[in-house]
Design a protein around this motif. Structure first.
Motif, PDB file in Angstrom:
ATOM      1  N   UNK A 214      10.173  43.965  22.860  1.00 59.69           N
ATOM      2  CA  UNK A 214      10.058  43.130  23.337  1.00 59.69           C
ATOM      3  C   UNK A 214      11.042  42.420  23.324  1.00 59.69           C
ATOM      4  N   UNK A 215      11.403  41.655  24.642  1.00 63.84           N
ATOM      5  CA  UNK A 215      12.565  40.326  23.870  1.00 63.84           C
ATOM      6  C   UNK A 215      12.660  39.629  24.910  1.00 63.84           C
ATOM      7  N   UNK A 216      13.073  38.243  24.630  1.00 68.38           N
ATOM      8  CA  UNK A 216      12.412  37.004  25.541  1.00 68.38           C
ATOM      9  C   UNK A 216      13.343  36.093  24.744  1.00 68.38           C
ATOM     10  N   UNK A 217      13.369  35.036  25.390  1.00 63.75           N
ATOM     11  CA  UNK A 217      13.517  33.532  25.216  1.00 63.75           C
ATOM     12  C   UNK A 217      12.187  33.126  24.693  1.00 63.75           C
ATOM     13  N   UNK A 218      12.909  31.778  23.560  1.00 60.00           N
ATOM     14  CA  UNK A 218      11.429  31.267  22.558  1.00 60.00           C
ATOM     15  C   UNK A 218      11.107  30.798  24.272  1.00 60.00           C
ATOM     16  N   UNK A 219       9.080  30.948  23.652  1.00 58.83           N
ATOM     17  CA  UNK A 219       8.068  30.780  24.684  1.00 58.83           C
ATOM     18  C   UNK A 219       7.623  31.820  25.987  1.00 58.83           C
ATOM     19  N   UNK A 220       8.894  33.324  25.714  1.00 59.11           N
ATOM     20  CA  UNK A 220       8.695  33.751  26.590  1.00 59.11           C
ATOM     21  C   UNK A 220       7.062  35.185  27.117  1.00 59.11           C
ATOM     22  N   UNK A 221       6.145  34.432  25.893  1.00 60.14           N
ATOM     23  CA  UNK A 221       5.202  35.470  25.544  1.00 60.14           C
ATOM     24  C   UNK A 221       5.158  37.095  24.688  1.00 60.14           C
ATOM     25  N   UNK A 222       6.786  36.967  23.810  1.00 61.90           N
ATOM     26  CA  UNK A 222       6.083  38.057  22.730  1.00 61.90           C
ATOM     27  C   UNK A 222       5.372  38.162  21.980  1.00 61.90           C
ATOM     28  N   UNK A 223       5.328  37.185  21.391  1.00 56.04           N
ATOM     29  CA  UNK A 223       3.962  36.393  20.264  1.00 56.04           C
ATOM     30  C   UNK A 223       2.726  37.579  20.785  1.00 56.04           C
ATOM     31  N   UNK A 224       2.713  36.588  21.783  1.00 52.67           N
ATOM     32  CA  UNK A 224       1.405  36.390  23.247  1.00 52.67           C
ATOM     33  C   UNK A 224       0.540  37.486  23.420  1.00 52.67           C
TER      34      UNK A 224
END
Lengths: 253, 245
Positions: B33-43
Motif C-alpha cells: 500500500x503506497x501513497x504520500x504522507x497522510x494518504x491513510x496507509x497506517x490508518x
C-alpha cells in the motif's frame, strides 16, 4: 529525565539475573521484605544496636543475589534528606548525654537521629533489593493473587511502564530544545508551559500507540503477563531461614 | 483472506480518513500500500485490526467480520507490526516482549518458552533475548518487533513502514526474511523499491481513496500516475532509466 528511565532499566536488568534469590517465589520475597521492614522500624528510638545488627541482612542478600550494594546506595541518597530533616531537630531538643565514648558525650538527640537514618536505610534498601531481585510484573501478579483489585494492579503496571515512555519523550524534547537554544542551560521559564503541554500531548499520543500495540497482541484489562511460578520447598526454606536470621539478629542485639 | 466493502473509517465519526475502500486480498498474496504522507496507509492497517473505528461499510479479516466481539480472534490471526518498534516493544526484556502475545492468549509457560526460542533462532536474535529492548539498535528492534508478532503465527501480516529506521544491510536482511514468510502480507510503505522487491500487487492510496490497484511492476513504472499521487519512481527504476539513456 533520562536518568529516571535509566534507573528503571538498571533495576529491571538486575531483576533478570539467575541467582538463588531471583529464582525464589515473588510472594515469599514480598513477605520477607514486609516482615523485615516491620521488624526494622519497630525498635525503640534510642535502640542503636538492633538496626546496626540488621544491616547484616541487606549485605547478605545483596551478596547472595549478586546485586551491587553501590547501585542501591546511589538510590538511597535520594531518600536520605527526609530522615535527616525529620531528626535534625532532636539534636537541639534532646541534648542530654546518653553514652560517653572516649570522653565525648553522645546525646539522646544524636542517637535518635542515627537510628532514624538507619531505619530509613534498612527500609529503602529492603524495597530496592526486592525490586532488584523480582520482576515488576511478578510483584503485581502477587498483588493480584492477594485479591488486591485487578484494576489497581493493572493501573500500577501501566503507570510503571508509562513512566519510561514519559521520561523518554521528555528527554528527546529537552535535548531538541537545548540544541536550538545554545545559550540556555535549561528550559527557560517562559517556554515551560508550552514544553509541559507538548510533553503531555506527545506522551499521551505515544502511550496510545503503545496501548494499541498491546491490544493487537491480545492484551485486555483481565490479562496478566506474569509467569505463574509454583511455590516449591526451597522457597519455604528461604522464608524460614530469612525470618530466623532477622529474629535472631534482633534478639541478640 | 481480507475483504473491505465500501469501507469508511476515521478517528472520529465527523471526519473520515478512508473513503469507500474496496479491497480484496487472497491467501498468500503480498500487497503493497503506497501513497504520500497522510494518504491513510497506517490508518487502513489500524482499521483492519479494529483500532481505528469503522464509520461505514465492513471488513472481513480471515473470514471474520471486524466487530468488537471478534477482535481478540482477529488480532490473533492478523498480526500488525508498528512503524516505530519503540511503540511496540515495552517489556523489560526481548524475551518477555516476544512472550507477551502467547501469554495473553493463555499458552502454558513451556509452550511460550519453546515458541519464543524457536522464533528467536529463526530470526537469529537468540543472543538478544535477555537484553532490554531500549538498548537495541534500530535493526535489532525491528527484528524483535517482527518476531513478537510472528510468534502468534498470524495468517495475515500487516506491516507499517517495515524498512524505516534500517540501514541498507538491515533492510536487505529484512526483505529476505519477509520474502521467506509464507503468510499473506499487506505492507504500507514509502519504500517503493521494497514494494518492487517483495510485492506482486500494489494499491496506491490518495487522500483515503484508492487511486490505482494493480500489478506492482506496471504501476510503479508509471511516472505520471506516481507523480499525480505524490510519489516518485523507485530508485532502482530511475537507475535503470538513466543507464538506458
Amino acid at each position: 529525565m533520562r536518568l529516571v528511565s535509566g534507573e528503571l532499566i538498571k533495576l529491571e536488568s538486575l531483576a533478570e539475573q539467575d541467582t538463588f534469590v531471583h529464582k525464589c517465589h515473588p510472594a515469599i520475597k514480598i513477605i520477607v521484605t514486609f516482615l523485615f521492614i516491620i521488624i526494622s522500624v519497630s525498635g525503640g528510638r534510642y535502640q542503636l544496636a538492633s538496626p546496626i545488627a540488621l544491616l547484616a541482612y541487606p549485605w547478605l542478600l545483596s551478596t547472595l543475589s549478586a546485586t551491587p550494594l553501590k547501585i542501591l546506595h546511589q538510590r538511597f541518597i535520594w531518600a536520605l534528606p527526609f530522615p535527616v530533616f525529620a531528626g535534625i531537630a532532636n539534636l537541639i531538643f534532646e541534648q542530654a548525654p546518653l553514652y560517653t565514648l572516649g570522653g565525648i558525650s553522645i546525646s539522646y538527640g544524636l542517637v535518635s537521629l542515627i537510628v532514624l537514618v538507619l531505619k530509613t536505610y534498612l527500609t529503602v534498601i529492603a524495597v530496592l533489593l526486592l525490586l532488584a531481585t523480582t520482576r515488576w510484573q511478578d510483584i503485581f501478579a502477587v498483588c493480584e493473587r492477594c485479591h488486591i483489585p485487578q484494576i489497581f494492579c493493572q493501573t500500577l503496571t501501566l503507570i510503571y511502564r508509562y513512566l519510561a515512555v514519559l521520561t523518554d519523550e521528555a528527554w528527546r524534547m529537552y535535548h531538541s530544545y537545548l540544541l536550538r537554544a545554545p545559550r540556555k542551560k535549561a528550559i527557560h521559564f517562559k517556554d515551560m508551559g508550552t514544553f509541559c503541554g507538548q510533553l503531555i500531548l506527545r506522551s499521551f499520543d505515544r502511550a496510545s500507540r503503545l496501548y494499541a500495540a498491546m491490544k493487537c497482541r491480545g492484551w485486555n484489562s483481565s490479562s496478566s503477563v506474569a509467569s505463574k511460578q509454583p511455590l516449591v520447598f526451597s522457597d519455604l526454606v528461604y522464608l524460614f531461614c530469612s525470618l530466623c536470621a532477622v529474629i535472631v539478629l534482633t534478639a541478640i542485639f | 483472506m481480507l475483504k473491505t466493502t465500501d469501507l469508511c473509517a476515521g478517528y472520529n465519526m465527523a471526519a473520515d480518513i478512508l473513503h469507500n475502500l474496496n479491497i480484496s486480498i487472497c491467501e498468500g498474496e503480498c500487497v503493497a500500500i503506497v501513497g504520500k504522507n497522510g494518504a491513510g496507509k497506517s490508518s487502513l492497517l489500524l482499521t483492519l485490526v479494529g483500532i481505528v473505528a469503522i464509520n461505514g461499510g465492513n471488513i472481513k479479516v480471515c473470514g471474520l467480520d471486524v466487530t468488537k466481539a471478534n477482535l481478540p480472534e482477529i488480532r490473533k490471526r492478523a498480526g500488525l507490526v508498528f512503524q516505530n518498534p519503540d511503540d511496540q516493544l515495552f517489556m523489560p526484556t526481548v524475551y518477555d516482549d516476544i512472550a507477551f502475545g502467547p501469554r495473553n492468549y493463555g499458552c502454558s509457560e513451556d509452550i511460550v518458552k519453546s515458541t519464543v526460542l524457536e522464533i528467536a533462532s529463526q530470526f537469529d536474535i537468540s543472543e538478544l533475548l535477555q537484553r532490554n529492548a531500549y538498548r537495541l539498535s534500530g535493526g535489532e528492534k525491528r527484528l524483535a518487533a517482527l518476531a513478537a508478532v510472528l510468534v502468534m503465527q498470524p495468517q495475515l501480516l500487516l506491516l507499517d513502514e517495515p524498512s524505516s529506521f534500517l540501514d541498507p544491510c538491515a533492510r536487505r536482511r529484512l526483505i529476505d526474511l519477509l520474502r521467506d514468510l509464507p503468510q499473506t502480507k499487506l505492507i504500507a510503505t514509502h519504500d517503493l523499491d521494497l514494494a518492487l522487491d517483495l510485492c506482486q500487487r500494489v494499491i496506491i492510496l490518495n487522500q483515503g481513496s484508492i487511486a490505482a490497484d494493480g500489478n506492482c511492476q506496471e504501476l510503479l513504472r508509471d511516472q505520471a500516475l506516481l507523480n499525480i499521487n505524490g510519489l516518485e519512481l523507485p530508485l532502482s527504476l530511475m537507475n535503470y532509466q538513466i543507464s538506458n539513456i
